[in-house]
Write a protein that holds these residues in place. Structure first.
Motif, PDB file in Angstrom:
ATOM      1  N   ALA A 152       7.889   9.154   0.457  1.00 40.39           N
ATOM      2  CA  ALA A 152       7.076   7.954   0.335  1.00 40.39           C
ATOM      3  C   ALA A 152       5.782   8.305  -0.372  1.00 40.39           C
ATOM      4  O   ALA A 152       5.299   9.440  -0.282  1.00 40.39           O
ATOM      5  CB  ALA A 152       6.798   7.344   1.701  1.00 40.39           C
ATOM      6  N   ILE A 153       5.242   7.323  -1.074  1.00 48.81           N
ATOM      7  CA  ILE A 153       4.008   7.521  -1.820  1.00 48.81           C
ATOM      8  C   ILE A 153       3.049   6.383  -1.513  1.00 48.81           C
ATOM      9  O   ILE A 153       3.445   5.214  -1.476  1.00 48.81           O
ATOM     10  CB  ILE A 153       4.293   7.617  -3.337  1.00 48.81           C
ATOM     11  CG1 ILE A 153       3.014   7.897  -4.117  1.00 48.81           C
ATOM     12  CG2 ILE A 153       5.000   6.373  -3.872  1.00 48.81           C
ATOM     13  CD1 ILE A 153       3.269   8.288  -5.578  1.00 48.81           C
ATOM     14  N   SER A 154       1.790   6.740  -1.268  1.00 44.34           N
ATOM     15  CA  SER A 154       0.761   5.742  -1.016  1.00 44.34           C
ATOM     16  C   SER A 154       0.038   5.436  -2.312  1.00 44.34           C
ATOM     17  O   SER A 154      -0.346   6.343  -3.045  1.00 44.34           O
ATOM     18  CB  SER A 154      -0.226   6.262   0.030  1.00 44.34           C
ATOM     19  OG  SER A 154       0.421   6.478   1.257  1.00 44.34           O
ATOM     20  N   TRP A 155      -0.172   4.147  -2.567  1.00 41.52           N
ATOM     21  CA  TRP A 155      -0.821   3.791  -3.830  1.00 41.52           C
ATOM     22  C   TRP A 155      -2.289   4.205  -3.828  1.00 41.52           C
ATOM     23  O   TRP A 155      -2.828   4.610  -4.840  1.00 41.52           O
ATOM     24  CB  TRP A 155      -0.716   2.298  -4.075  1.00 41.52           C
ATOM     25  CG  TRP A 155       0.647   1.803  -4.365  1.00 41.52           C
ATOM     26  CD1 TRP A 155       1.208   0.653  -3.907  1.00 41.52           C
ATOM     27  CD2 TRP A 155       1.669   2.402  -5.199  1.00 41.52           C
ATOM     28  NE1 TRP A 155       2.484   0.499  -4.395  1.00 41.52           N
ATOM     29  CE2 TRP A 155       2.785   1.554  -5.194  1.00 41.52           C
ATOM     30  CE3 TRP A 155       1.731   3.579  -5.949  1.00 41.52           C
ATOM     31  CZ2 TRP A 155       3.958   1.834  -5.907  1.00 41.52           C
ATOM     32  CZ3 TRP A 155       2.893   3.863  -6.658  1.00 41.52           C
ATOM     33  CH2 TRP A 155       3.992   2.994  -6.637  1.00 41.52           C
ATOM     34  N   SER A 156      -2.927   4.094  -2.681  1.00 43.08           N
ATOM     35  CA  SER A 156      -4.318   4.473  -2.604  1.00 43.08           C
ATOM     36  C   SER A 156      -4.419   5.962  -2.294  1.00 43.08           C
ATOM     37  O   SER A 156      -4.016   6.404  -1.238  1.00 43.08           O
ATOM     38  CB  SER A 156      -5.032   3.662  -1.513  1.00 43.08           C
ATOM     39  OG  SER A 156      -6.365   4.093  -1.365  1.00 43.08           O
ATOM     40  N   GLY A 157      -4.886   6.739  -3.214  1.00 40.13           N
ATOM     41  CA  GLY A 157      -5.011   8.179  -2.997  1.00 40.13           C
ATOM     42  C   GLY A 157      -3.808   8.972  -3.427  1.00 40.13           C
ATOM     43  O   GLY A 157      -3.898  10.191  -3.596  1.00 40.13           O
ATOM     44  N   GLY A 158      -2.664   8.311  -3.584  1.00 42.91           N
ATOM     45  CA  GLY A 158      -1.481   9.011  -4.067  1.00 42.91           C
ATOM     46  C   GLY A 158      -0.851   9.968  -3.084  1.00 42.91           C
ATOM     47  O   GLY A 158      -0.098  10.865  -3.474  1.00 42.91           O
ATOM     48  N   ASP A 159      -1.141   9.831  -1.789  1.00 40.25           N
ATOM     49  CA  ASP A 159      -0.534  10.718  -0.798  1.00 40.25           C
ATOM     50  C   ASP A 159       0.982  10.579  -0.830  1.00 40.25           C
ATOM     51  O   ASP A 159       1.517   9.485  -0.916  1.00 40.25           O
ATOM     52  CB  ASP A 159      -1.037  10.376   0.600  1.00 40.25           C
ATOM     53  CG  ASP A 159      -2.511  10.685   0.773  1.00 40.25           C
ATOM     54  OD1 ASP A 159      -3.137  10.087   1.655  1.00 40.25           O
ATOM     55  OD2 ASP A 159      -3.031  11.521  -0.002  1.00 40.25           O
ATOM     56  N   ILE A 160       1.652  11.729  -0.754  1.00 40.03           N
ATOM     57  CA  ILE A 160       3.107  11.764  -0.790  1.00 40.03           C
ATOM     58  C   ILE A 160       3.644  12.486   0.435  1.00 40.03           C
ATOM     59  O   ILE A 160       3.126  13.546   0.814  1.00 40.03           O
ATOM     60  CB  ILE A 160       3.608  12.460  -2.068  1.00 40.03           C
ATOM     61  CG1 ILE A 160       3.267  11.612  -3.302  1.00 40.03           C
ATOM     62  CG2 ILE A 160       5.107  12.720  -1.999  1.00 40.03           C
ATOM     63  CD1 ILE A 160       3.653  12.247  -4.615  1.00 40.03           C
ATOM     64  N   ASP A 161       4.646  11.912   1.038  1.00 41.10           N
ATOM     65  CA  ASP A 161       5.342  12.531   2.165  1.00 41.10           C
ATOM     66  C   ASP A 161       6.792  12.765   1.771  1.00 41.10           C
ATOM     67  O   ASP A 161       7.424  11.890   1.179  1.00 41.10           O
ATOM     68  CB  ASP A 161       5.294  11.625   3.406  1.00 41.10           C
ATOM     69  CG  ASP A 161       3.895  11.471   3.946  1.00 41.10           C
ATOM     70  OD1 ASP A 161       3.527  10.338   4.316  1.00 41.10           O
ATOM     71  OD2 ASP A 161       3.168  12.485   3.995  1.00 41.10           O
ATOM     72  N   TYR A 162       7.306  13.930   2.141  1.00 39.59           N
ATOM     73  CA  TYR A 162       8.701  14.250   1.926  1.00 39.59           C
ATOM     74  C   TYR A 162       9.342  14.686   3.234  1.00 39.59           C
ATOM     75  O   TYR A 162       8.684  15.287   4.091  1.00 39.59           O
ATOM     76  CB  TYR A 162       8.856  15.425   0.947  1.00 39.59           C
ATOM     77  CG  TYR A 162       8.587  15.129  -0.491  1.00 39.59           C
ATOM     78  CD1 TYR A 162       7.399  15.521  -1.082  1.00 39.59           C
ATOM     79  CD2 TYR A 162       9.538  14.480  -1.276  1.00 39.59           C
ATOM     80  CE1 TYR A 162       7.149  15.258  -2.419  1.00 39.59           C
ATOM     81  CE2 TYR A 162       9.293  14.215  -2.617  1.00 39.59           C
ATOM     82  CZ  TYR A 162       8.092  14.619  -3.168  1.00 39.59           C
ATOM     83  OH  TYR A 162       7.852  14.354  -4.501  1.00 39.59           O
ATOM     84  N   ALA A 163      10.640  14.430   3.343  1.00 41.17           N
ATOM     85  CA  ALA A 163      11.395  15.082   4.396  1.00 41.17           C
ATOM     86  C   ALA A 163      11.386  16.574   4.078  1.00 41.17           C
ATOM     87  O   ALA A 163      11.615  16.978   2.929  1.00 41.17           O
ATOM     88  CB  ALA A 163      12.826  14.561   4.426  1.00 41.17           C
TER      89      ALA A 163
ATOM     90  N   TYR B  68       0.807  -1.210   0.000  1.00 37.38           N
ATOM     91  CA  TYR B  68       0.000   0.000   0.000  1.00 37.38           C
ATOM     92  C   TYR B  68       0.850   1.274   0.000  1.00 37.38           C
ATOM     93  O   TYR B  68       0.327   2.372  -0.213  1.00 37.38           O
ATOM     94  CB  TYR B  68      -0.963   0.038   1.180  1.00 37.38           C
ATOM     95  CG  TYR B  68      -0.307   0.111   2.543  1.00 37.38           C
ATOM     96  CD1 TYR B  68       0.017  -1.045   3.227  1.00 37.38           C
ATOM     97  CD2 TYR B  68      -0.047   1.337   3.142  1.00 37.38           C
ATOM     98  CE1 TYR B  68       0.621  -0.979   4.477  1.00 37.38           C
ATOM     99  CE2 TYR B  68       0.547   1.409   4.391  1.00 37.38           C
ATOM    100  CZ  TYR B  68       0.873   0.240   5.052  1.00 37.38           C
ATOM    101  OH  TYR B  68       1.457   0.304   6.281  1.00 37.38           O
ATOM    102  N   ARG B  69       2.138   1.120   0.230  1.00 37.23           N
ATOM    103  CA  ARG B  69       3.009   2.304   0.223  1.00 37.23           C
ATOM    104  C   ARG B  69       4.427   1.889  -0.135  1.00 37.23           C
ATOM    105  O   ARG B  69       4.896   0.829   0.293  1.00 37.23           O
ATOM    106  CB  ARG B  69       3.005   2.980   1.598  1.00 37.23           C
ATOM    107  CG  ARG B  69       3.677   4.357   1.618  1.00 37.23           C
ATOM    108  CD  ARG B  69       3.692   4.975   2.980  1.00 37.23           C
ATOM    109  NE  ARG B  69       4.879   4.603   3.723  1.00 37.23           N
ATOM    110  CZ  ARG B  69       5.465   5.372   4.634  1.00 37.23           C
ATOM    111  NH1 ARG B  69       4.947   6.555   4.920  1.00 37.23           N
ATOM    112  NH2 ARG B  69       6.545   4.966   5.279  1.00 37.23           N
ATOM    113  N   MET B  70       5.094   2.733  -0.897  1.00 38.15           N
ATOM    114  CA  MET B  70       6.515   2.542  -1.206  1.00 38.15           C
ATOM    115  C   MET B  70       7.228   3.868  -1.055  1.00 38.15           C
ATOM    116  O   MET B  70       6.618   4.928  -1.188  1.00 38.15           O
ATOM    117  CB  MET B  70       6.705   1.998  -2.629  1.00 38.15           C
ATOM    118  CG  MET B  70       6.198   0.583  -2.819  1.00 38.15           C
ATOM    119  SD  MET B  70       6.520  -0.070  -4.473  1.00 38.15           S
ATOM    120  CE  MET B  70       8.314  -0.246  -4.448  1.00 38.15           C
ATOM    121  N   GLY B  71       8.514   3.777  -0.795  1.00 38.00           N
ATOM    122  CA  GLY B  71       9.246   5.023  -0.627  1.00 38.00           C
ATOM    123  C   GLY B  71      10.739   4.814  -0.546  1.00 38.00           C
ATOM    124  O   GLY B  71      11.248   3.731  -0.860  1.00 38.00           O
TER     125      GLY B  71
END
Length: 121
Positions: free
Chosen positions: A50-61, A32-35
């Motif tokens: 990191a990016i979530s496959w469902s919804g495409g949420d992205i987190d960055y440092a 469900y998430r890769m990063g």
């Protein structure tokens, strides 16, 4: 089980760019998430993006926003990291990671073998 393989590390001059790729294989349907994380010598491993496959949420440092861009192809189970304006302090081993959730709510976390990125100043 999920297996991760990274590509694209290497040596680059400061100010240059590199693109990392990570391909997942195995039980990929439950990811469900890769990063990406990175670990510099003498430092702790830290989240890059990191990016979530469902919804495409992205987190960055926070410190990397604007220079690094994560993207992914869910159908190919592949995640990319575009790194621009590289600095010497970006030198580290970069690790791909994947999070898996099974139908019984068991969670697994996987790491790739890591790829070295060296930025010369």
């Amino acid at each position: 089980q999920v297996h991760l393989v990274e590509y694209g590390g290497g040596l680059v001059q400061a100010g240059g760019s590199l693109r990392l790729s990570c391909a997942a294989s195995g039980r990929t349907f439950s990811i469900y998430r890769m990063g990406w994380f990175r670990q510099a010598p003498g430092k702790e491993r830290e989240l890059v993006a990191a990016i979530s496959w469902s919804g495409g949420d992205i987190d960055y440092a926070d410190s990397l926003k604007g220079r690094f861009t994560i993207s992914g192809d869910n159908a190919k189970n592949t995640v990319y990291l575009q790194m621009n304006s590289l600095k010497a302090e970006d030198t580290a081993v970069y690790y791909c990671e994947a999070d898996e959730a099974l139908s019984d709510r068991t969670l697994y976390h996987y790491w790739g073998q890591g790829t070295q990125v060296t930025v010369s100043s």
